[in-house]
Scaffold this motif. Structure first.
Motif, short mmCIF file in Angstrom:
data_model
loop_
_atom_site.label_atom_id
_atom_site.label_comp_id
_atom_site.label_asym_id
_atom_site.label_seq_id
_atom_site.Cartn_x
_atom_site.Cartn_y
_atom_site.Cartn_z
N UNK A 161 0.80 -1.23 0.00
CA UNK A 161 0.00 0.00 0.00
C UNK A 161 0.83 1.27 0.00
N UNK A 162 2.00 1.23 0.61
CA UNK A 162 2.84 2.43 0.75
C UNK A 162 3.89 2.47 -0.34
N UNK A 163 3.56 3.13 -1.43
CA UNK A 163 4.44 3.13 -2.59
C UNK A 163 5.71 3.95 -2.38
N UNK A 164 5.68 4.85 -1.41
CA UNK A 164 6.89 5.65 -1.15
C UNK A 164 7.52 5.28 0.19
N UNK A 165 7.36 4.01 0.59
CA UNK A 165 8.05 3.55 1.79
C UNK A 165 9.55 3.52 1.52
N UNK A 166 10.34 4.13 2.43
CA UNK A 166 11.78 4.21 2.23
C UNK A 166 12.51 3.10 2.97
N UNK A 167 12.06 2.78 4.17
CA UNK A 167 12.74 1.71 4.90
C UNK A 167 11.87 1.14 6.00
N UNK A 168 12.31 -0.01 6.50
CA UNK A 168 11.66 -0.69 7.62
C UNK A 168 12.59 -0.56 8.82
N UNK A 169 12.05 -0.05 9.91
CA UNK A 169 12.83 0.09 11.13
C UNK A 169 12.47 -1.02 12.10
#
Length: 396
Positions: A161-169
């Motif tokens: 859903x999040x097309x502009x997700x940059x990273x997973x913390x």
């Protein structure tokens, strides 16, 4: 004067934990709210010896400017240690010494995120990192936690859903605040999902050396063959938080941008602190020191758990099992007002951290609160949990 703050800080709020410290400063209050190492954990004698030797034998090294990347011997020794002990670091990686692991979160986010970019975080997660991400106007999306780590179905849904997700913390070991440790299977799944959806992973591991039971689980960075994991480590929990020495192990191209950002922030981490850390891990028995810390926290956690079972569990307060770290995550029964419970605890002279402080949406309902068992004395720990137990009995 009417101060006009930047858009980036308009909505930022003080750290809930730092605000609670104001109450905890009262000597009559039992603080179960801090995240500090135990006073007995500090190698004060060794640090004093090293400091005296530095200032006698090579003072200019400690007092002069240094490289932004960090003190060369420390970088070399940490790199070798992490490769040997944890299989962390590939040919495409390098290391940057930072002013605590918190600065890794800051430099990494500054290097990558534009306003509105999305950071996928465990829910709950460490408030210090969440506030850092917010300070760059990143949008946070929380991913719920299972007993063995982040829910992978929810994570994949978020990635879709999040097309502009940059990273997973993620904090995979003894997570702050939940105490949860991510299973090996989920670490592999997390890495595979990040690779599939072309996002990075920020692996924060401040507590990894403080395992008090259970089997060691490899880091996510040890699986990194694609240059998609940034590893944040620190000496704060194993030598001294006040010295502010952390490090990032990351792909060189990414690290170069973080170095430029650090040059604009603080030029370099304290040379004195870096040299002390280097000499402590190379000229003293570092492994014996780590085992001393584990024994210390094994004993303190056992005391805390006995009192929890005696005072809280009979009053329907549950807690997550944990294998290390510094925290216990406690949950009140449905229907009990957790913020009101936490405020009443303060009035009875004991501080805990309300769980909503650790959520990506601090206004969301939460039934949990965090207890720290490392920094109180044994007497304070017993007294504080007894007060919470009596409060729970009165409320229920």
């Amino acid at each position: 004067m009417d101060y006009r703050f930047s858009d980036r800080v308009q909505t930022l709020k003080p750290s809930a934990i730092r605000e609670i410290f104001k109450y905890a400063a009262d000597p009559t209050v039992v603080s179960l709210s801090a995240g500090n190492p135990a006073p007995e954990a500090f190698p004060a004698k060794e640090i004093s010896e090293i400091s005296a030797r530095i200032l006698l034998e090579h003072p200019i090294d400690a007092l002069q400017y240094g490289l932004t990347e960090g003190y060369v011997p420390l970088r070399q020794h940490v790199s070798a240690y992490m490769k040997e002990k944890h299989n962390v670091g590939r040919a495409f990686d390098d290391i940057l010494i930072t002013s605590g692991a918190q600065q890794v979160m800051d430099l990494f986010t500054k290097s990558l995120c534009n306003e509105g970019d999305v950071v996928l975080c465990e829910a709950p997660s460490f408030i210090g990192s969440l506030n850092t991400f917010r300070s760059y106007n990143a949008r946070l999306r929380g991913v719920p936690m299972d007993a063995d780590g982040m829910n992978m179905d929810a994570l994949e849904q978020a990635l879709k859903e999040e097309k502009n997700a940059k990273y997973i913390y993620t904090i995979p070991n003894f997570q702050n605040p939940s105490g949860i440790t991510m299973s090996l299977e989920k670490r592999k799944q997390l890495y595979a999902l990040a690779k599939q959806y072309n996002v990075l992973i920020l692996e924060d591991n401040p507590y990894g050396d403080l395992r008090i039971k259970g089997d060691y689980i490899p880091t996510i960075k040890s699986m990194d063959e694609d240059g998609i994991v940034v590893y944040a480590g620190t000496f704060s929990k194993v030598i001294s938080p006040g010295m502010r020495v952390g490090y990032a192990i990351a792909p060189k191209d990414l690290l170069q941008k973080m170095i430029v950002c650090k040059q604009g922030a603080d030029v370099h981490t304290s040379m004195w602190s870096q040299i002390i850390c280097d000499e402590f891990i190379t000229k003293y028995d570092f492994e014996a020191h780590l085992e001393h810390l584990r024994e210390l926290y094994r004993a303190k956690s056992a005391l805390a758990l006995r009192k929890m079972d005696e005072c809280l569990v009979p009053n329907k307060i549950t807690y997550n099992p944990f294998e290390g770290g510094l925290f216990m995550w406690c949950t009140l029964p449905d229907g009990v007002d957790m913020p009101a419970f936490s405020k009443q605890a303060v009035l009875r002279k004991v501080c805990v951290v309300p769980g909503n402080a650790f959520l990506t949406d601090e206004s969301a309902p939460c039934q949990s609160f965090r207890i720290n068992y490392s920094s109180p004395t044994d007497e304070q720990l017993v007294k504080g949990i007894e007060i919470l137990g009596q409060l729970a009995k009165d409320v229920l």
